[in-house]
Design a protein around this motif. Structure first.
Motif, PDB file in Angstrom:
ATOM      1  N   TRP A  88      39.287  40.770  38.870  1.00 20.58           N
ATOM      2  CA  TRP A  88      39.884  41.994  38.811  1.00 20.58           C
ATOM      3  C   TRP A  88      41.044  42.108  37.905  1.00 20.58           C
ATOM      4  N   CYS A  89      41.793  41.182  37.765  1.00 16.07           N
ATOM      5  CA  CYS A  89      42.974  41.268  36.775  1.00 16.07           C
ATOM      6  C   CYS A  89      42.543  41.121  35.454  1.00 16.07           C
ATOM      7  N   ASP A  90      41.696  40.393  34.994  1.00 15.77           N
ATOM      8  CA  ASP A  90      40.995  40.322  33.757  1.00 15.77           C
ATOM      9  C   ASP A  90      40.328  41.639  33.288  1.00 15.77           C
ATOM     10  N   ALA A  91      39.783  42.378  34.294  1.00 14.20           N
ATOM     11  CA  ALA A  91      39.137  43.612  33.969  1.00 14.20           C
ATOM     12  C   ALA A  91      40.200  44.714  33.816  1.00 14.20           C
ATOM     13  N   HIS A  92      41.456  44.483  34.404  1.00 14.91           N
ATOM     14  CA  HIS A  92      42.518  45.389  34.430  1.00 14.91           C
ATOM     15  C   HIS A  92      43.817  44.723  33.561  1.00 14.91           C
ATOM     16  N   ALA A  93      43.313  44.027  32.495  1.00 14.86           N
ATOM     17  CA  ALA A  93      44.689  43.370  31.825  1.00 14.86           C
ATOM     18  C   ALA A  93      45.631  44.570  31.230  1.00 14.86           C
ATOM     19  N   ASP A  94      45.109  45.822  31.159  1.00 12.44           N
ATOM     20  CA  ASP A  94      46.003  46.634  30.742  1.00 12.44           C
ATOM     21  C   ASP A  94      46.927  47.091  31.755  1.00 12.44           C
ATOM     22  N   ARG A  95      46.852  46.804  32.946  1.00 15.77           N
ATOM     23  CA  ARG A  95      47.757  47.248  34.049  1.00 15.77           C
ATOM     24  C   ARG A  95      48.347  45.678  34.828  1.00 15.77           C
ATOM     25  N   VAL A  96      47.807  44.750  34.632  1.00 18.95           N
ATOM     26  CA  VAL A  96      48.465  43.414  35.186  1.00 18.95           C
ATOM     27  C   VAL A  96      48.949  42.537  33.818  1.00 18.95           C
ATOM     28  N   PHE A  97      50.241  42.224  34.196  1.00 20.62           N
ATOM     29  CA  PHE A  97      50.743  41.289  33.303  1.00 20.62           C
ATOM     30  C   PHE A  97      50.696  39.992  33.373  1.00 20.62           C
ATOM     31  N   GLU A  98      51.123  39.760  34.880  1.00 17.69           N
ATOM     32  CA  GLU A  98      51.121  38.289  35.056  1.00 17.69           C
ATOM     33  C   GLU A  98      50.625  38.237  36.521  1.00 17.69           C
ATOM     34  N   LEU A  99      49.854  37.223  36.919  1.00 18.84           N
ATOM     35  CA  LEU A  99      49.589  36.661  38.256  1.00 18.84           C
ATOM     36  C   LEU A  99      50.078  35.163  38.306  1.00 18.84           C
ATOM     37  N   HIS A 100      50.885  35.362  39.591  1.00 24.71           N
ATOM     38  CA  HIS A 100      51.360  33.999  40.055  1.00 24.71           C
ATOM     39  C   HIS A 100      50.940  33.646  41.491  1.00 24.71           C
ATOM     40  N   ALA A 101      50.399  32.396  41.653  1.00 23.95           N
ATOM     41  CA  ALA A 101      49.948  31.948  42.988  1.00 23.95           C
ATOM     42  C   ALA A 101      50.619  30.628  43.497  1.00 23.95           C
ATOM     43  N   ALA A 139      51.877  32.898  48.369  1.00 25.22           N
ATOM     44  CA  ALA A 139      51.348  34.258  48.381  1.00 25.22           C
ATOM     45  C   ALA A 139      50.902  34.424  46.897  1.00 25.22           C
ATOM     46  N   TYR A 140      50.202  35.586  46.538  1.00 23.01           N
ATOM     47  CA  TYR A 140      49.930  36.143  45.235  1.00 23.01           C
ATOM     48  C   TYR A 140      51.028  37.095  44.956  1.00 23.01           C
ATOM     49  N   ASP A 141      51.611  36.758  43.626  1.00 20.14           N
ATOM     50  CA  ASP A 141      52.539  37.413  43.032  1.00 20.14           C
ATOM     51  C   ASP A 141      52.092  38.197  41.571  1.00 20.14           C
ATOM     52  N   VAL A 142      52.011  39.599  41.936  1.00 24.75           N
ATOM     53  CA  VAL A 142      51.688  40.190  40.558  1.00 24.75           C
ATOM     54  C   VAL A 142      52.783  41.089  39.896  1.00 24.75           C
ATOM     55  N   LEU A 143      52.969  40.778  38.467  1.00 27.97           N
ATOM     56  CA  LEU A 143      53.891  41.508  37.736  1.00 27.97           C
ATOM     57  C   LEU A 143      53.085  42.536  36.937  1.00 27.97           C
ATOM     58  N   LEU A 144      53.193  43.937  37.408  1.00 31.00           N
ATOM     59  CA  LEU A 144      52.292  44.988  36.629  1.00 31.00           C
ATOM     60  C   LEU A 144      52.911  45.089  35.249  1.00 31.00           C
ATOM     61  N   THR A 186      56.273  44.937  41.106  1.00 28.08           N
ATOM     62  CA  THR A 186      56.069  43.551  41.635  1.00 28.08           C
ATOM     63  C   THR A 186      55.263  43.639  42.701  1.00 28.08           C
ATOM     64  N   LEU A 187      54.046  42.854  43.035  1.00 26.94           N
ATOM     65  CA  LEU A 187      53.104  42.996  44.203  1.00 26.94           C
ATOM     66  C   LEU A 187      53.080  41.540  44.896  1.00 26.94           C
ATOM     67  N   ILE A 188      53.375  41.510  45.928  1.00 26.60           N
ATOM     68  CA  ILE A 188      53.515  40.009  46.693  1.00 26.60           C
ATOM     69  C   ILE A 188      52.630  40.318  47.968  1.00 26.60           C
ATOM     70  N   GLU A 189      51.705  39.386  47.978  1.00 25.18           N
ATOM     71  CA  GLU A 189      50.679  39.732  49.206  1.00 25.18           C
ATOM     72  C   GLU A 189      50.223  38.368  49.387  1.00 25.18           C
ATOM     73  N   PRO A 190      49.979  38.064  50.853  1.00 21.27           N
ATOM     74  CA  PRO A 190      49.546  36.687  50.957  1.00 21.27           C
ATOM     75  C   PRO A 190      48.079  36.389  51.230  1.00 21.27           C
ATOM     76  N   THR A 191      47.123  37.475  50.900  1.00 26.67           N
ATOM     77  CA  THR A 191      45.867  37.347  50.791  1.00 26.67           C
ATOM     78  C   THR A 191      45.113  38.161  49.481  1.00 26.67           C
ATOM     79  N   VAL A 192      43.907  37.367  48.907  1.00 31.44           N
ATOM     80  CA  VAL A 192      43.315  37.970  48.010  1.00 31.44           C
ATOM     81  C   VAL A 192      43.041  39.654  48.441  1.00 31.44           C
ATOM     82  N   ALA A 193      42.407  39.857  49.857  1.00 31.62           N
ATOM     83  CA  ALA A 193      41.939  41.265  50.130  1.00 31.62           C
ATOM     84  C   ALA A 193      43.336  42.303  50.101  1.00 31.62           C
TER      85      ALA A 193
END
Ligand SMILES: [Zn+2]
Length: 103
Positions: free
Chosen positions: A24-37, A50-55, A68-75
């Motif tokens: 999903w992140c690769d397909a939306h690389a114009d929206r996702v800057f970084e993913l940290h797990a 947690a998964y930590d996404v910086l938009l 910044t999005l911080i969520e415990p699961t992929v879903a």
């Protein structure tokens, strides 16, 4: 208008992300800057994992203008990612003016 066709790439750090989340992140690389797990983010899990996404600049959460999005699961993360909306806050406008899709 910015007609730069070069596709941005997502920065990954921490643990290897699950394939579904990475796709999903690769397909939306114009929206996702970084993913940290990794650990240390989530207080709802004993290990703090947690998964930590910086938009990227220009996008934010629909409900609280957070970049910044911080969520415990992929879903949970996918649900949040699908709900992001364009953002025109001062921070985003400053970053977008610099160009490059980064902060
Ligand atoms: Zn913003």
């Amino acid at each position: 208008m910015n007609n730069d066709k070069k596709r941005p790439s997502v920065r990954y750090s921490g643990d290897t992300p699950p394939a579904t989340l990475r796709a999903w992140c690769d397909a939306h690389a114009d929206r996702v800057f970084e993913l940290h797990a990794g650990g240390g983010y989530c207080t709802e899990r004993p290990d703090g994992f947690a998964y930590d996404v910086l938009l990227r600049p220009g996008w934010c959460m629909s409900d609280d203008c957070c970049h910044t999005l911080i969520e415990p699961t992929v879903a949970d993360m996918l649900r949040q990612l699908r709900a992001i909306v364009p953002c025109d806050c001062e921070d985003c406008m400053t970053a977008l003016a610099k160009g490059g899709g980064s902060w």
